[in-house]
Design a protein around this motif. Structure first.
Motif, PDB file in Angstrom:
ATOM      1  N   MET A   8       0.879  -1.157   0.074  1.00  0.00           N
ATOM      2  CA  MET A   8      -0.044  -0.012   0.083  1.00  0.00           C
ATOM      3  C   MET A   8       0.828   1.256  -0.110  1.00  0.00           C
ATOM      4  N   THR A   9       0.829   2.211  -0.926  1.00  0.00           N
ATOM      5  CA  THR A   9       1.643   3.207  -1.094  1.00  0.00           C
ATOM      6  C   THR A   9       0.769   4.488  -0.585  1.00  0.00           C
ATOM      7  N   GLY A  10      -0.489   4.592  -0.193  1.00  0.00           N
ATOM      8  CA  GLY A  10      -0.852   5.754   0.107  1.00  0.00           C
ATOM      9  C   GLY A  10      -2.535   5.193   1.207  1.00  0.00           C
ATOM     10  N   ALA A  11      -2.892   6.032   1.886  1.00  0.00           N
ATOM     11  CA  ALA A  11      -3.984   5.747   2.692  1.00  0.00           C
ATOM     12  C   ALA A  11      -5.136   5.542   1.409  1.00  0.00           C
ATOM     13  N   PRO A  12      -6.005   4.762   1.596  1.00  0.00           N
ATOM     14  CA  PRO A  12      -7.031   4.464   0.741  1.00  0.00           C
ATOM     15  C   PRO A  12      -8.152   5.538   0.962  1.00  0.00           C
ATOM     16  N   LEU A  13      -8.198   6.297   1.675  1.00  0.00           N
ATOM     17  CA  LEU A  13      -9.294   7.253   2.088  1.00  0.00           C
ATOM     18  C   LEU A  13      -9.008   8.371   2.884  1.00  0.00           C
ATOM     19  N   ASP A  14      -8.959   9.736   2.271  1.00  0.00           N
ATOM     20  CA  ASP A  14      -8.720  10.875   3.229  1.00  0.00           C
ATOM     21  C   ASP A  14     -10.349  11.031   4.097  1.00  0.00           C
ATOM     22  N   LEU A  15      -9.988  10.944   5.231  1.00  0.00           N
ATOM     23  CA  LEU A  15     -11.208  11.239   6.109  1.00  0.00           C
ATOM     24  C   LEU A  15     -11.232  12.876   6.419  1.00  0.00           C
ATOM     25  N   GLY A  16     -10.366  13.706   5.815  1.00  0.00           N
ATOM     26  CA  GLY A  16     -10.383  15.238   6.275  1.00  0.00           C
ATOM     27  C   GLY A  16     -11.614  15.811   5.751  1.00  0.00           C
ATOM     28  N   PRO A  17     -12.149  15.674   4.474  1.00  0.00           N
ATOM     29  CA  PRO A  17     -13.591  16.257   4.009  1.00  0.00           C
ATOM     30  C   PRO A  17     -14.688  16.030   4.816  1.00  0.00           C
ATOM     31  N   GLN A  18     -14.655  14.636   5.236  1.00  0.00           N
ATOM     32  CA  GLN A  18     -15.992  14.358   6.083  1.00  0.00           C
ATOM     33  C   GLN A  18     -15.716  14.880   7.615  1.00  0.00           C
ATOM     34  N   ALA A  19     -14.373  14.625   8.129  1.00  0.00           N
ATOM     35  CA  ALA A  19     -14.008  15.544   9.348  1.00  0.00           C
ATOM     36  C   ALA A  19     -14.465  16.951   9.488  1.00  0.00           C
ATOM     37  N   HIS A  20     -14.173  17.553   8.324  1.00  0.00           N
ATOM     38  CA  HIS A  20     -14.550  19.043   8.336  1.00  0.00           C
ATOM     39  C   HIS A  20     -16.017  19.354   7.973  1.00  0.00           C
ATOM     40  N   GLU A  21     -16.747  18.592   7.469  1.00  0.00           N
ATOM     41  CA  GLU A  21     -18.323  18.602   7.515  1.00  0.00           C
ATOM     42  C   GLU A  21     -18.828  18.378   8.853  1.00  0.00           C
ATOM     43  N   LEU A  22     -18.191  17.528   9.617  1.00  0.00           N
ATOM     44  CA  LEU A  22     -18.776  17.300  10.940  1.00  0.00           C
ATOM     45  C   LEU A  22     -18.228  18.509  11.962  1.00  0.00           C
ATOM     46  N   ALA A  23     -17.059  19.117  11.577  1.00  0.00           N
ATOM     47  CA  ALA A  23     -16.841  20.144  12.498  1.00  0.00           C
ATOM     48  C   ALA A  23     -17.652  21.495  12.207  1.00  0.00           C
ATOM     49  N   ARG A  24     -17.993  21.537  10.985  1.00  0.00           N
ATOM     50  CA  ARG A  24     -18.936  22.591  10.204  1.00  0.00           C
ATOM     51  C   ARG A  24     -20.141  22.334  11.164  1.00  0.00           C
ATOM     52  N   LEU A  25     -20.595  21.197  11.028  1.00  0.00           N
ATOM     53  CA  LEU A  25     -22.388  21.093  11.783  1.00  0.00           C
ATOM     54  C   LEU A  25     -21.816  21.160  13.306  1.00  0.00           C
ATOM     55  N   ALA A  26     -20.999  20.881  13.738  1.00  0.00           N
ATOM     56  CA  ALA A  26     -20.514  21.284  15.216  1.00  0.00           C
ATOM     57  C   ALA A  26     -20.619  22.586  15.777  1.00  0.00           C
ATOM     58  N   ARG A  27     -20.087  23.344  14.787  1.00  0.00           N
ATOM     59  CA  ARG A  27     -19.824  24.742  15.051  1.00  0.00           C
ATOM     60  C   ARG A  27     -21.352  25.593  14.844  1.00  0.00           C
ATOM     61  N   GLY A  28     -22.244  24.976  14.174  1.00  0.00           N
ATOM     62  CA  GLY A  28     -23.678  25.473  13.903  1.00  0.00           C
ATOM     63  C   GLY A  28     -24.551  25.021  14.968  1.00  0.00           C
ATOM     64  N   VAL A  29     -24.088  24.315  16.269  1.00  0.00           N
ATOM     65  CA  VAL A  29     -25.144  23.966  17.154  1.00  0.00           C
ATOM     66  C   VAL A  29     -25.359  24.976  18.123  1.00  0.00           C
ATOM     67  N   ASP A  30     -26.456  25.734  18.286  1.00  0.00           N
ATOM     68  CA  ASP A  30     -26.682  26.495  19.396  1.00  0.00           C
ATOM     69  C   ASP A  30     -26.815  26.192  20.769  1.00  0.00           C
ATOM     70  N   ASP A  31     -26.745  26.709  21.683  1.00  0.00           N
ATOM     71  CA  ASP A  31     -26.653  26.108  23.054  1.00  0.00           C
ATOM     72  C   ASP A  31     -28.057  25.632  23.313  1.00  0.00           C
ATOM     73  N   ILE A  32     -29.002  26.391  22.713  1.00  0.00           N
ATOM     74  CA  ILE A  32     -30.649  26.111  22.950  1.00  0.00           C
ATOM     75  C   ILE A  32     -30.807  24.495  22.383  1.00  0.00           C
TER      76      ILE A  32
END
Length: 201
Positions: free
Chosen positions: A1-25
């Motif tokens: 294997m010469t490289g990682a089969p999948l970059d999890l960065g884009p999905q992690a970035h999407e989750l981070a975006r969603l988390a930032r959009g959560v209001d305390d309420i």
């Protein structure tokens, strides 16, 4: 294997975006995860990101050896900064080809690195949908991560029922012409119509 089969960065970035959009309420709103309010889901995401980050690095210890079912996860102060940070660390750890090789441990279970990567991807995709639905946000999963999660969930659905039931709920039938996200969510045991379910559901 010469490289990682999948970059999890884009999905992690999407989750981070969603988390930032959560209001305390919204922290006490229900989620598609039984027994989890939004605050518990966010705490679970932080814990699993730490666990799979360390699993990728083969740094085994408390984060990788504790089952997520031991207690209801509690959201800690500072999560708004820490969760995006640890999601980024998770993605970076799985960019290393060595993360997908050999054996590692997550949730107290020893498994091949490639299998751990597949589980991590599935967790990010499915819980991203959970968080988006629970907080009324648009969900834009990474296509490559979604395809990986769908393949993983399809294989799990075809496996022994006793093994599947330990992790997932019963498969929710979804039309084959439905969007891939809906089909993956149905395979995970969730109804893609949540929370707008028909009477009796």
């Amino acid at each position: 294997m010469t490289g990682a089969p999948l970059d999890l960065g884009p999905q992690a970035h999407e989750l981070a975006r969603l988390a930032r959009g959560v209001d305390d309420i919204a922290l006490d709103r229900p989620t598609p995860c039984p027994d989890y309010a939004v605050r518990h889901l966010l705490a679970h995401l932080e814990g699993l990101a730490e666990a799979f980050r360390d699993a990728a690095r083969k740094r085994l210890g408390p984060t990788t050896d504790t089952s997520p079912d031991t207690a209801l996860p509690e959201l800690r102060p500072g999560w708004r900064d820490r969760l995006p940070e640890v999601l980024g660390e998770l993605a970076e750890a799985w960019r290393e080809p060595s993360a997908w090789q050999g054996t590692t441990r997550a949730g107290g279970v020893e498994l091949p690195g490639a299998a751990a990567g597949a589980v991590a991807t599935d967790e990010l995709v499915v819980h991203g949908w959970d968080l988006a639905r629970a907080t009324g946000q648009e969900y834009r999963p990474d296509p490559a991560a979604l395809a990986s999660a769908y393949a993983f969930l399809t294989e799990a659905a075809e496996g022994p029922e006793e093994e599947r039931s330990a992790v997932f709920g019963p498969v929710v039938p979804v039309p084959q012409d439905a969007p891939l996200t809906d089909r993956a969510i149905g395979l995970s045991g969730r109804d893609p119509r949540w929370p707008d379910l028909p009477p009796g559901r």
